[in-house]
Scaffold this motif. Structure first.
Motif, short mmCIF file in Angstrom:
data_model
loop_
_atom_site.label_atom_id
_atom_site.label_comp_id
_atom_site.label_asym_id
_atom_site.label_seq_id
_atom_site.Cartn_x
_atom_site.Cartn_y
_atom_site.Cartn_z
N LEU A 1 32.67 -21.37 -10.48
CA LEU A 1 33.51 -20.06 -10.87
C LEU A 1 34.83 -20.04 -10.37
O LEU A 1 35.96 -19.60 -11.30
CB LEU A 1 32.13 -18.36 -10.41
N TYR A 2 34.91 -20.23 -9.27
CA TYR A 2 36.58 -20.46 -8.89
C TYR A 2 37.02 -21.30 -9.35
O TYR A 2 38.28 -21.22 -9.92
CB TYR A 2 36.42 -21.23 -7.17
N GLU A 3 36.94 -22.84 -10.36
CA GLU A 3 37.55 -23.82 -10.82
C GLU A 3 37.04 -23.75 -12.43
O GLU A 3 36.69 -24.46 -12.84
CB GLU A 3 36.65 -24.69 -10.08
N ARG A 4 36.56 -22.42 -12.96
CA ARG A 4 36.26 -21.86 -14.38
C ARG A 4 37.09 -22.77 -15.33
O ARG A 4 36.78 -23.42 -16.11
CB ARG A 4 36.04 -21.10 -14.43
N HIS A 5 38.30 -22.48 -15.04
CA HIS A 5 39.62 -23.11 -15.40
C HIS A 5 39.50 -24.46 -15.76
O HIS A 5 40.27 -25.26 -16.81
CB HIS A 5 41.01 -22.60 -15.53
N GLN A 6 39.51 -25.17 -14.08
CA GLN A 6 39.00 -26.71 -13.93
C GLN A 6 37.81 -27.20 -15.09
O GLN A 6 37.47 -29.19 -15.21
CB GLN A 6 39.67 -26.97 -13.18
N VAL A 7 36.29 -26.39 -15.33
CA VAL A 7 35.66 -27.01 -15.46
C VAL A 7 35.47 -27.73 -16.96
O VAL A 7 36.28 -26.77 -18.79
CB VAL A 7 34.35 -26.08 -15.92
N LEU A 8 35.28 -29.21 -17.12
CA LEU A 8 35.68 -29.78 -18.94
C LEU A 8 34.10 -29.79 -19.52
O LEU A 8 34.12 -29.85 -20.89
CB LEU A 8 36.41 -30.86 -18.89
N TRP B 1 33.80 -20.52 -18.80
CA TRP B 1 34.33 -21.54 -18.64
C TRP B 1 34.97 -21.82 -19.81
O TRP B 1 33.91 -22.82 -20.28
CB TRP B 1 32.83 -22.87 -18.08
N PRO B 2 36.32 -21.61 -20.26
CA PRO B 2 36.70 -21.48 -21.25
C PRO B 2 37.06 -22.90 -22.14
O PRO B 2 37.05 -23.05 -23.30
CB PRO B 2 37.91 -20.88 -21.49
N ASN B 3 36.99 -24.23 -21.65
CA ASN B 3 37.98 -24.94 -21.36
C ASN B 3 36.34 -26.21 -21.76
O ASN B 3 36.83 -27.56 -21.74
CB ASN B 3 39.22 -26.08 -20.52
N THR B 4 35.53 -26.14 -21.69
CA THR B 4 34.13 -26.93 -21.89
C THR B 4 33.83 -27.50 -22.92
O THR B 4 34.67 -26.87 -24.23
CB THR B 4 32.80 -26.17 -21.33
N LYS B 5 34.09 -28.49 -22.95
CA LYS B 5 33.99 -29.66 -24.18
C LYS B 5 32.80 -29.76 -24.42
O LYS B 5 32.58 -30.21 -26.03
CB LYS B 5 34.79 -30.97 -24.16
N TYR B 6 31.93 -30.25 -23.35
CA TYR B 6 29.73 -29.91 -24.66
C TYR B 6 29.05 -30.19 -23.37
O TYR B 6 29.77 -29.91 -21.66
CB TYR B 6 29.88 -31.85 -24.37
N LEU B 7 27.85 -30.25 -23.37
CA LEU B 7 27.03 -29.61 -22.25
C LEU B 7 26.40 -31.51 -21.86
O LEU B 7 26.51 -31.75 -22.78
CB LEU B 7 25.94 -28.55 -23.22
N ASP B 8 26.34 -31.65 -20.76
CA ASP B 8 25.83 -32.66 -20.60
C ASP B 8 24.19 -32.54 -19.99
O ASP B 8 24.21 -32.15 -18.61
CB ASP B 8 26.46 -33.55 -19.08
N VAL B 9 22.89 -33.28 -20.30
CA VAL B 9 21.85 -32.68 -20.84
C VAL B 9 20.31 -33.29 -21.32
O VAL B 9 21.17 -33.79 -21.99
CB VAL B 9 22.06 -31.27 -20.50
N ILE B 10 19.62 -33.43 -21.07
CA ILE B 10 18.54 -34.26 -21.64
C ILE B 10 18.20 -33.37 -22.51
O ILE B 10 17.27 -32.41 -22.09
CB ILE B 10 17.81 -35.08 -21.01
N VAL B 11 18.20 -32.91 -23.66
CA VAL B 11 17.86 -32.15 -24.58
C VAL B 11 16.35 -33.13 -25.76
O VAL B 11 16.09 -32.57 -26.85
CB VAL B 11 18.62 -31.27 -25.41
N THR B 12 16.21 -34.30 -25.47
CA THR B 12 15.07 -35.14 -25.95
C THR B 12 13.76 -34.78 -25.71
O THR B 12 13.24 -34.01 -24.35
CB THR B 12 14.79 -36.90 -26.30
#
Length: 599
Positions: free
Chosen positions: A217-224, A301-312
């Motif tokens: 939360l503190y680094e919300r703008h840094q989170v990609l 987290w407005p700058n998030t480009k993708y989610l990195d998770v296993i969804v298979t």
């Protein structure tokens, strides 16, 4: 900018020299897959030639494929359990591996309810680290600018135990996070995380999650990018924010860490991060107090480009919920691994979840494939003579069960994963993960098969005997609409004495009785990890399963061969079942679980 064209790769232009070398390694391994496989097998058999296991089958030092295949049988965990137990009890002779077993990696549960113990050796950490080092160079081909921010990953360690012989037994990721490879990892601008190592290594899941969320939360703008190992873990983090945002916002407002966080390492490291930020606290409060959390990820987290998770595999059931919370962000499945071995990586990580294929890296182990017929009877004796196929000889469109031979001493071991070949990258095949063999229900890392569910139902139904009541029929499904998800079991009851029907309290006890019968992985998820919710029994009207059969026959099922499905997911069937529910019951207590092994 891309490095000089001399360092370019067929996969795409690398962003730096380090990435160029990684991509070149992938190309070399996949171009020469069969030669690498032959070399890997020769190395494994040569170094383990004097082990008791290989000598038992009179391999006599041979290192060629033909002799190996003619003499070494295909095995399951149950076949190896006596040897593994000897090692666990302290026998240090070279039973399965010429190198000392450094620890055991715990895998999903056995029929006896205990986690499997997978032997490993120290150098396997290097091999796993090598695969990790290939992930970001591939991702950088598809998502530019990841060096301009950070990743918010919710990573956790789980309980460790020791075997009677003193060897550690722990999950593979717990082993990795506690290793120097992870703790002393070199600085990489493309792979910086918001979570402090101290928070990741805290065994208290609440304190770990709280600290990681606070940093994010503190680094919300840094989170990609946002991530967790499994989709269920990321949803659990979102649910955690729903439940705990007032206290998190208060910490941000005051710059003081909640008294609930007692871990001294976390408290020390958080002093470097905490600062009063009333404006951020107000923003968090405003967004999180809304009833509608659709797209909450991109709001926070407005700058998030993708989610990195296993969804298979079993995790595919979480895709709609992740889309809802993330506003439809792409989901990247980057690698395929297990406790037994790390297998490969996704060379097209930004593809749709339904199109995910993993390219097997031939240097990780020696791979063979058992042809799998999805329509065959698993108990049929005519399926036994199936011939194992080498890595480069699998056929596109066909399904196989994965069989591995590892440096740590597993020989022709059936992993239990069913894979479908989707294509090739150079000469290395690419596989879509279909499912775990015989897995019926799964919410997180738990896996429950049909036999285990049957035993659990039988155990619970014993509580109904004094009411002259029995379970006529049952089925189940994994409900992932709740967070955490939970097992739902539909029961149709035969009540022989209407004046003495089982009470609501008794049926609640039946839920707990079922949970007590499920394996230790399920019970750990319930008790220690809070990643699975209380089991639910839904009692349906008499005649419901007859209606279910009529529906199946109307859709073409044979009346002679029909049997009630033990797990359902087809929407019309679930709607039929839910429309017939007369009462719903939940486990009111936690099942018994302890990190100590039984033997």
């Amino acid at each position: 900018m891309a490095v000089d064209s001399i360092l370019s790769s067929p996969l795409g232009p690398p962003v730096c020299e380090k990435d160029a070398k990684a991509l070149q390694f992938i190309e070399e391994m996949t171009r020469n897959a069969d030669e690498v496989q032959e070399q890997v097998l020769s190395e494994i058999l040569s170094r383990n030639a004097k082990t008791e296991y290989l000598q038992r089958f009179h391999l006599d030092g041979a290192t060629d494929r033909q002799t190996f295949k003619s003499k070494i049988p295909m095995v399951t965990y149950e076949d190896l359990q006596p040897d593994i137990q000897r090692i666990a009890n302290g026998d240090v002779s070279p039973i399965m591996s010429s190198h000392p077993i450094s620890e055991f990696l715990t895998s999903s549960g056995t029929s006896a309810g205990e986690r499997k113990l997978m032997p490993t050796i120290k150098e396997e950490l290097d091999r796993r680290q090598q695969l990790y080092s290939l992930l970001m160079p591939v991702m950088n081909l598809y998502v530019p600018g990841l060096d301009k921010g950070k990743g918010l990953y919710f990573l956790f360690v789980k309980s460790e135990t020791k075997t009677p012989g003193g060897l550690l037994a722990r999950p593979v990721l717990t082993s990795y996070y506690n290793s120097d490879h992870f703790k002393n990892r070199p600085y990489d601008p493309y792979n910086i995380m918001t979570s402090p190592t101290e928070a990741i290594l805290c065994v208290d899941s609440f304190q770990s999650m709280y600290s990681q969320m606070l940093c994010g939360l503190y680094e919300r703008h840094q989170v990609l990018r946002l991530g967790a190992v499994f989709a269920s873990g990321l949803l659990r983090a979102i649910r955690f924010l729903q439940l705990n945002w007032p206290e998190l916002a208060n910490d941000i407002r005051t710059g003081r860490l909640s008294e609930k966080i007692t871990n001294p390492e976390i408290r020390t490291c958080m002093t470097r991060i905490l600062r009063p930020d009333p404006e951020l606290a107000e923003f968090i409060s405003k967004e999180c107090c809304e009833q509608n959390w659709e797209g909450i990820v991109t709001k926070i987290w407005p700058n998030t480009k993708y989610l990195d998770v296993i969804v298979t595999g079993a995790m595919a059931q979480y895709i709609p919920t992740l889309k809802y919370y993330s506003g439809g962000l792409p989901m990247a499945c980057t690698m395929y691994a297990s406790s037994e071995c790390y297998f490969g990586l996704n060379l097209n990580p930004m593809c749709k979840p339904s199109q995910v294929s993993y390219t097997i890296m031939p240097n990780m182990a020696y791979f063979e494939f058992l042809p799998h017929d999805p329509n065959s009877n698993p108990n049929s004796s005519r399926d036994l003579p199936r011939k194992l196929v080498d890595l480069v000889d699998v056929q596109v469109g066909k399904e196989y069960e994965l069989v591995i031979t590892t440096y740590a001493g597993l020989n022709r071991y059936r992993v239990g994963d069913i894979l479908r070949v989707t294509g090739f990258h150079n000469s290395a095949p690419q596989f879509h993960f279909v499912r775990r063999k015989n897995a019926l229900l799964s919410i997180d890392s738990d896996k429950t098969d049909e036999a285990e569910l049957q035993t659990a139902v039988e155990n619970a139904s014993n509580l109904l005997k004094e009411f002259n009541t029995s379970v006529v029929e049952y089925t189940s499904y994994a409900d992932t609409k709740t967070i955490p998800g939970h097992y739902v079991i539909y029961w149709e009851l035969l009540v022989k004495d209407s004046a003495n029907t089982p009470s609501h309290e008794v049926l609640n006890k039946c839920c707990l009785a079922m949970e007590e019968c499920l394996n230790s992985v399920y019970r750990q998820c319930r008790v220690a990890d809070n990643s699975v919710g209380p089991l639910e029994i839904r009692v349906v009207k008499n005649g419901t399963f007859e209606e279910l059969m009529d529906y199946a026959i109307s859709r073409g099922a044979s009346i002679n061969q029909y049997k009630a499905p033990r797990c359902v997911s087809f929407t019309p069937i679930m709607e039929l079942l839910d429309s017939r529910v007369v009462s719903s019951h939940f486990s009111q207590s936690l099942p018994h679980w302890t990190p100590e092994r039984r033997r």
